[in-house]
Design an enzyme around this catalytic site. Structure first.
Site, PDB file in Angstrom:
ATOM      1  N   HIS A  85       1.029  -1.207  -0.032  1.00  0.00           N
ATOM      2  CA  HIS A  85       0.196  -0.299   0.466  1.00  0.00           C
ATOM      3  C   HIS A  85       0.881   1.448   0.096  1.00  0.00           C
ATOM      4  O   HIS A  85       0.766   2.456  -0.839  1.00  0.00           O
ATOM      5  CB  HIS A  85      -0.754  -0.158   1.082  1.00  0.00           C
ATOM      6  CG  HIS A  85      -1.372   1.109   1.166  1.00  0.00           C
ATOM      7  ND1 HIS A  85      -2.090   1.649   0.547  1.00  0.00           N
ATOM      8  CD2 HIS A  85      -0.986   2.061   2.384  1.00  0.00           C
ATOM      9  CE1 HIS A  85      -3.115   3.341   0.970  1.00  0.00           C
ATOM     10  NE2 HIS A  85      -2.741   2.629   2.317  1.00  0.00           N
ATOM     11  N   HIS A 109       3.710   6.585   5.915  1.00  0.00           N
ATOM     12  CA  HIS A 109       2.788   7.198   6.034  1.00  0.00           C
ATOM     13  C   HIS A 109       1.520   6.370   7.225  1.00  0.00           C
ATOM     14  O   HIS A 109       1.664   6.878   7.652  1.00  0.00           O
ATOM     15  CB  HIS A 109       2.079   7.684   4.792  1.00  0.00           C
ATOM     16  CG  HIS A 109       1.145   6.848   4.113  1.00  0.00           C
ATOM     17  ND1 HIS A 109       0.978   6.159   3.002  1.00  0.00           N
ATOM     18  CD2 HIS A 109       0.465   6.195   5.087  1.00  0.00           C
ATOM     19  CE1 HIS A 109       0.250   5.063   2.878  1.00  0.00           C
ATOM     20  NE2 HIS A 109      -0.977   5.388   3.569  1.00  0.00           N
ATOM     21  N   GLU A 113       0.692   6.038  12.505  1.00  0.00           N
ATOM     22  CA  GLU A 113       0.095   4.875  12.725  1.00  0.00           C
ATOM     23  C   GLU A 113      -0.627   3.008  13.734  1.00  0.00           C
ATOM     24  O   GLU A 113      -1.457   2.758  14.383  1.00  0.00           O
ATOM     25  CB  GLU A 113      -1.155   5.141  11.704  1.00  0.00           C
ATOM     26  CG  GLU A 113      -2.296   5.781  12.470  1.00  0.00           C
ATOM     27  CD  GLU A 113      -3.547   6.391  10.930  1.00  0.00           C
ATOM     28  OE1 GLU A 113      -4.515   5.693  10.901  1.00  0.00           O
ATOM     29  OE2 GLU A 113      -3.682   7.234  10.517  1.00  0.00           O
ATOM     30  N   ASP A 114       0.511   2.435  12.334  1.00  0.00           N
ATOM     31  CA  ASP A 114       0.119   1.089  12.516  1.00  0.00           C
ATOM     32  C   ASP A 114       1.341   0.073  13.259  1.00  0.00           C
ATOM     33  O   ASP A 114       0.773  -0.969  13.563  1.00  0.00           O
ATOM     34  CB  ASP A 114      -0.195   0.509  10.712  1.00  0.00           C
ATOM     35  CG  ASP A 114      -1.745   1.410  10.762  1.00  0.00           C
ATOM     36  OD1 ASP A 114      -2.864   1.284  11.345  1.00  0.00           O
ATOM     37  OD2 ASP A 114      -1.572   0.980   9.138  1.00  0.00           O
ATOM     38  N   ASP A 176      -3.159   8.424  -0.751  1.00  0.00           N
ATOM     39  CA  ASP A 176      -3.809   7.416  -0.322  1.00  0.00           C
ATOM     40  C   ASP A 176      -4.693   7.425  -0.248  1.00  0.00           C
ATOM     41  O   ASP A 176      -5.875   5.736  -0.370  1.00  0.00           O
ATOM     42  CB  ASP A 176      -3.337   7.558   1.261  1.00  0.00           C
ATOM     43  CG  ASP A 176      -3.804   7.035   2.829  1.00  0.00           C
ATOM     44  OD1 ASP A 176      -3.317   6.183   2.453  1.00  0.00           O
ATOM     45  OD2 ASP A 176      -3.756   7.918   3.428  1.00  0.00           O
ATOM     46  N   ASP A 296     -25.371  13.180 -26.106  1.00  0.00           N
ATOM     47  CA  ASP A 296     -25.397  13.720 -27.050  1.00  0.00           C
ATOM     48  C   ASP A 296     -24.979  15.229 -27.147  1.00  0.00           C
ATOM     49  O   ASP A 296     -23.969  15.413 -28.291  1.00  0.00           O
ATOM     50  CB  ASP A 296     -27.108  14.631 -27.655  1.00  0.00           C
ATOM     51  CG  ASP A 296     -27.608  14.202 -28.959  1.00  0.00           C
ATOM     52  OD1 ASP A 296     -27.061  13.132 -29.565  1.00  0.00           O
ATOM     53  OD2 ASP A 296     -28.297  15.088 -29.389  1.00  0.00           O
TER      54      ASP A 296
HETATM   55 MN    MN Z   1      -2.677   4.746   4.363  1.00  0.00          MN
END
Ligand code: MN
Length: 748
Positions: A85, A109, A113-114, A176, A296
């Site tokens: 990712h 990034h 957080e993770d 992201d 159209d």
């Molecule tokens: Mn992310």
């Protein structure tokens, strides 16, 4: 999945400066091959090696190794290793030619957080700037008791602030989001819808605001697909079917144009273009067009060398096919707020089919496709410096907005408002262009020029004519704001302003002003209460105050005044506590003067709506908890009831100031014979005495022979009202007149 496998804009040309391989990042999700991490990584490194120095490439590689190690053992919902990712995010940024710091931040990034990596560690390894970028895109720790909506608002606020410091933050965040949207199928349905909605409401509009149009269209289509899978599939299938039928007509038009340009000695590139699916969907909904009607319309883009060639090409097109009157737009002279420049015109083609033509230079085309990101792609481009200025101004306005709007949810609402432009362009008297959202008024204009101009504005001229401040502005209006040094925003403005900035600044001003007047009122009330106990406020020592404040969690005397003024504390109680243990004061109570009422605009007190007191009336004040002081006439019927009930209301002596600042509203009731024109005659008589009628309501009685008119008028005081009433009594047809107290001015 065959249904959505074709590119949505097959004819959308890539910026000419990009080598062929970069096309990968523009291909929609279904065409991405199953991922091969090693291959993707090598491709990415090969891509950045083309424009970064060797030591910068090494930094980016180090960031990848770190992220890979930090996320090891983590997998995405799709089952792929997590690091795929951040790598995909970095690839999108490499497509924009972003620098090594931003690429490293993109790779890192999610580690805060993770993977619980501290910002300090990132700063030591990869430098302060990269660490700040990562922090900017990281969410706040989820605070307990917060709803998802609040947490989302608080996180977006943090990100928008970080983005105002460094625009690379939002580029990382957008890349992201793009990858998350491309892989959204793996998410739980309910989360999928939340993310898709947020993308439509916030991220796609931000991409649009920053001029990242390719990204904007892709985010919209992906969100559309996630939110309304069925509508998306039906529309995609219909577009594909229609494409075959259109091909012939389109190639005729393109051929005609390609032939005409050289005749006019214009060198240019001509391409057909198609709307993206979400654009078609919106157009069908908003303009209630059928699919056939939307499809159209043929779209053609002409890219030429320079600005004179744009206008020349426009002339050539208007000579080739008849233009539709009123459809021509010159976004070259008046660029959109996101920097977009082009000439737009609509032509009537062969068989009467409408052709929408965009004409622009190559440089304008870069900005039109990549917006702010074009800064890194095409560093030499001169049109970009103007774009950067406008972007900077917008980010600055976000900072102003957030200062004036402490509440996150409200702030987010304001940002959303400002993100959906639909703009009008108006001029200052000096000829500067100001762009405002559609529906904006003269007050919005004043605040857009400067906060002080907004706060001090009292009147305006539009195209040299005096107009009300609430007037909605039209494209091309020239607006002159008239200010007065002591003027202040009117709370009524909140009912019509359209821009977030104006709304936030007016609220901020009124809040501050109300606090000031409440503090002043509270100080007077406390002085009176102390006087009745034989003390003077100004003689109260610091010791007494400190003792008192210690029991009120460290508030200042001013805050105590404000709370008294707002009716949250009783002045008598505060007075007694202040005097606890103090030296005894003068034995006899001092005479405290009455509170003086100077204006109808004082935010700490309200003139009661039941009896509508005006200067000259005998009056009394009642404190209302949380609202401050309410002023009634002494004979107000509502008050009699309240007095009889007793209760814990606080009665305060008040009197009119010798010089009051009007106007004051007053209610009167006129009973007249029901004759044609009677209302007009009465209204005229009132106007002759310099009074405004702010409301009138009539009802007919006695089988229609008489009519009762309920007026709300503006007067300076009792004398003014007496003059008006005397004059009205002289009118023929008028039978009875009375001032109305103790009931609502009109029975609606
Ligand atoms: Mn992310």
């Amino acid at each position: 999945m065959a249904a959505v496998s074709l590119t949505i804009e097959p004819s959308r040309p890539l910026p000419a400066a990009l080598p062929e391989e970069d096309a990968a990042s523009l291909i929609p999700l279904d065409m991405h091959p199953p991922i091969d991490l090693a291959e993707d990584y090598e491709h990415f490194i090969a891509q950045i090696t083309r424009y970064l120095k060797a030591e910068e490439v090494a930094q980016v590689k180090a960031a990848y190794q770190f992220a890979e190690a930090a996320h090891r053992g983590q997998y995405r919902a799709s089952g792929e290793p997590y690091v795929s990712h951040p790598l995909a995010v970095a690839e999108t940024l490499a497509h924009w030619r972003l620098d090594a710091q931003a690429l490293a931040a993109a790779l890192l990034h999610d580690v805060m957080e993770d993977a619980r990596i501290a910002k300090e560690e990132l700063a030591q390894r990869f430098g302060r700037v990269t660490a700040e970028l990562v922090d900017g895109v990281s969410k706040l720790d989820r605070i307990e008791h917060q709803s998802i909506a609040e947490a989302q608002a608080e996180n977006l606020r943090k990100m928008l602030l970080a983005m105002a410091q460094d625009v690379r933050v939002i580029l990382i965040k957008l890349a992201d989001r793009l990858h998350n949207m491309r892989t959204i199928d793996a998410m739980r349905p309910e989360k999928r819808r939340r993310i898709a909605r947020e993308t439509l409401e916030i991220y796609a509009p931000i991409a649009n605001r920053l001029g990242l149009n390719s990204l904007y269209r892709e985010l919209q289509d992906l969100a559309f697909r996630a939110l309304y899978p069925l509508r998306y599939r039906v529309l995609a299938r219909a577009v594909r079917a229609a494409r075959g039928n259109r091909r012939e007509g389109m190639s005729k038009v393109l051929d005609a144009i390609k032939q005409r340009l050289p005749e006019w000695r214009i060198e240019g590139e001509v391409v057909g273009r198609e709307k993206h699916l979400y654009g078609i969907y919106c157009k069908m909904r908003e303009k209630r067009l059928s699919f056939a009607q939307v499809l159209d319309i043929y779209g053609v883009r002409i890219i030429v060398e320079d600005v004179p060639a744009c206008y020349l090409a426009l002339g050539a097109m208007h000579g080739l096919f008849k233009p539709v009157p009123g459809k021509f737009k010159d976004y070259i002279a008046l660029p959109k707020a996101n920097g977009y420049q082009s000439l737009h015109t609509t032509l009537i083609g062969p068989f009467g089919m409408p052709i929408e033509v965009q004409i622009r230079t190559r440089a304008m085309h870069h900005v039109a496709e990549s917006g702010v990101a074009a800064h890194w792609l095409y560093k030499e481009d001169a049109t970009l410096s103007e774009l950067h200025k406008t972007t900077h101004r917008w980010l600055q306005s976000l900072l102003d907005l957030q200062r004036a709007t402490p509440d996150s949810t409200e702030f987010l609402e304001q940002v959303k408002l400002d993100l959906f432009p639909g703009e009008v362009f108006v001029f200052t008297p000096a000829g500067h262009i100001i762009s405002l959202r559609r529906g904006a008024t003269a007050v919005d204009f004043a605040y857009a020029v400067h906060t002080d101009i907004g706060n001090r504005c009292i009147a305006c001229k539009i195209n040299n004519e005096h107009m009300p401040l609430r007037t909605e502005l039209k494209n091309g209006d020239q607006v002159e704001i008239i200010t007065a040094p002591n003027a202040a925003p009117n709370p009524n403005w909140l009912s019509f302003v359209k821009t977030g900035k104006a709304r936030a600044q007016i609220r901020h001003f009124l809040k501050t002003r109300q606090e000031e007047s409440s503090a002043a009122l509270g100080e007077q009330l406390l002085a009176k209460a102390l006087a009745s106990l034989g003390h003077r406020l100004e003689e109260l020592g610091t010791a007494a105050w400190n003792r008192f404040l210690a029991t009120f969690s460290g508030k200042t005397p001013r805050e105590v005044f404000t709370e008294i003024g707002l009716g949250k504390r009783l002045p008598q109680v505060v007075a007694r506590r202040l005097l606890d243990g103090a030296a005894p004061g003068a034995q006899a109570p001092l005479v405290g003067g009455a509170i003086r009422i100077k204006s109808s605009q004082d935010l700490a007190m309200q003139l009661a709506r039941c009896c509508r007191p005006i200067p000259g009336d005998a009056i009394v004040g009642v404190t209302v908890p949380g609202q401050g002081l309410s002023i009634h006439t002494l004979d107000c019927p509502n008050l009699k009831g309240a007095r009889a009930q007793g209760g814990n209301r606080q009665w305060v002596d008040v009197e009119w100031d010798a010089e009051t600042v009007g106007p004051f509203d007053v209610a009167i009731r006129v009973v007249a014979e029901n004759r044609p024109g009677v209302l007009a005659r009465i209204a005229h008589a009132i106007a002759m005495h310099d009074s405004n009628i702010i409301d009138v309501h009539m009802d007919t009685a006695d089988g229609g022979t008489t009519t009762a008119l309920h007026f709300t008028l503006q007067v300076t005081g009792r004398l003014h009202l007496a003059r008006i009433l005397k004059n009205l009594r002289r009118l023929p047809n008028v039978m009875r007149i009375a001032r109305v107290k103790g009931e609502r001015a009109h029975p609606r």
